[in-house]
Enzyme design. Sequence first.
Site, PDB file in Angstrom:
ATOM      1  N   LYS A  52       0.846  -1.207   0.000  1.00  0.00           N
ATOM      2  CA  LYS A  52       0.000   0.000   0.000  1.00  0.00           C
ATOM      3  C   LYS A  52       0.875   1.247   0.000  1.00  0.00           C
ATOM      4  CE  LYS A  52      -3.811  -2.542   2.003  1.00  0.00           C
ATOM      5  NZ  LYS A  52      -4.688  -2.900   3.118  1.00  0.00           N
ATOM      6  N   GLN A  96      -4.784  -1.575   9.285  1.00  0.00           N
ATOM      7  CA  GLN A  96      -4.716  -2.910   8.687  1.00  0.00           C
ATOM      8  C   GLN A  96      -5.371  -3.951   9.598  1.00  0.00           C
ATOM      9  OE1 GLN A  96      -3.695  -3.484   5.597  1.00  0.00           O
ATOM     10  NE2 GLN A  96      -3.922  -5.695   5.695  1.00  0.00           N
ATOM     11  N   ASP A 119     -10.998   2.708   3.439  1.00  0.00           N
ATOM     12  CA  ASP A 119     -11.305   1.273   3.310  1.00  0.00           C
ATOM     13  C   ASP A 119     -12.798   1.056   3.030  1.00  0.00           C
ATOM     14  OD1 ASP A 119      -9.318  -0.732   3.472  1.00  0.00           O
ATOM     15  OD2 ASP A 119      -8.972  -0.285   5.593  1.00  0.00           O
TER      16      ASP A 119
HETATM   17  N1  GUN Z   1      -6.935  -6.933   5.717  1.00  0.00           N
HETATM   18  C1  GUN Z   1      -7.213  -7.686   4.625  1.00  0.00           C
HETATM   19  N2  GUN Z   1      -7.770  -6.908   3.654  1.00  0.00           N
HETATM   20  C2  GUN Z   1      -7.835  -5.645   4.169  1.00  0.00           C
HETATM   21  C3  GUN Z   1      -8.298  -4.418   3.640  1.00  0.00           C
HETATM   22  O1  GUN Z   1      -8.787  -4.301   2.515  1.00  0.00           O
HETATM   23  N3  GUN Z   1      -8.165  -3.340   4.476  1.00  0.00           N
HETATM   24  C4  GUN Z   1      -7.657  -3.437   5.727  1.00  0.00           C
HETATM   25  N4  GUN Z   1      -7.602  -2.318   6.472  1.00  0.00           N
HETATM   26  N5  GUN Z   1      -7.213  -4.574   6.245  1.00  0.00           N
HETATM   27  C5  GUN Z   1      -7.307  -5.667   5.453  1.00  0.00           C
END
Ligand code: GUN
Length: 284
Positions: A52, A96, A119
């Site tokens: 990311k 996350q 998100d």
């Molecule tokens: N963990 C697995 N996929 C995601 C996601 O799309 N966003 C976040 N914040 N955590 C994740």
Amino acid sequence: MAQLIDGKKISKQIKDELKEEVQRLGEIGKNACLAVVQVGNDPASSVYVNNKKKACAYIGIGSKSYELPEATTEEELVALVEDLNADETVNGILVQLPLPAHIDADRIIRTISPDKDVDGFHPVSVGRLWIGEKGFLSCTPAGIIQLLKRSGIAIEGKECVVIGRSNIVGKPMAALLLRENGTVTVAHSRTKDLKEVAKRADILIVAIGKKKFITAEYVKEGAVVIDVGMHRDENNHLCGDVDFEDVEPHTSAITPVPGGVGPMTIAMLMDNCVETMRTQEERS
Ligand code: GUN
């Protein structure tokens, strides 16, 4: 031969379009910064978080990284998110998941300001999606809509079956397909006659979390199959929820694993970050 839906190529296209847009917005003084928060050091989460941050750098979005120890308390994390909500230099906040078991993830998600919820997990974002209001879209389902559209696959009027009902994929996927005028069924582990239900699908979206679970018996001849799963097979190779070799000959189009849905999640997260800049543009 089925059309192979190339998520790597389509995600690159999207990131390149966003890069140009970010450059244009930067020239008129609009900038974005994503705060990325990780608690503990789960290796898979570290890979996602790094990817990311790399995508931000590629597109020209700033990022701030908060790597907190596993022992961080819920109160400490709430306090950090509240600080980030108040920080005008931060446009987007990503915490996350999964979080350590002693932290209530729902409380953390609700603490993130809906204006910075890149998100798309906050109940306000979810509500906006279901009532058709503008808002942040959950990244994986939004990426799947882009995969379909950019591969020339129409959704309107189609029988769409989503297998899986998670808050992150299944439910928002159903809302997005409905918004595109698909006829939507959500199936799950308690669905009776899952094979029969899956076989209705013109577009079958599989997010069931079970390795190679979907075989040819679940798929109508000529269907489009989208595989959200990600696992390691007996030879330690990546594979999905769909038994690709068995299913592919029966489809008109299918996503591979890896290189299908996976790369789209980050591309759409970047789109949500750029959306915060577009909003600044509209407000000024
Ligand atoms: N963990 C697995 N996929 C995601 C996601 O799309 N966003 C976040 N914040 N955590 C994740």
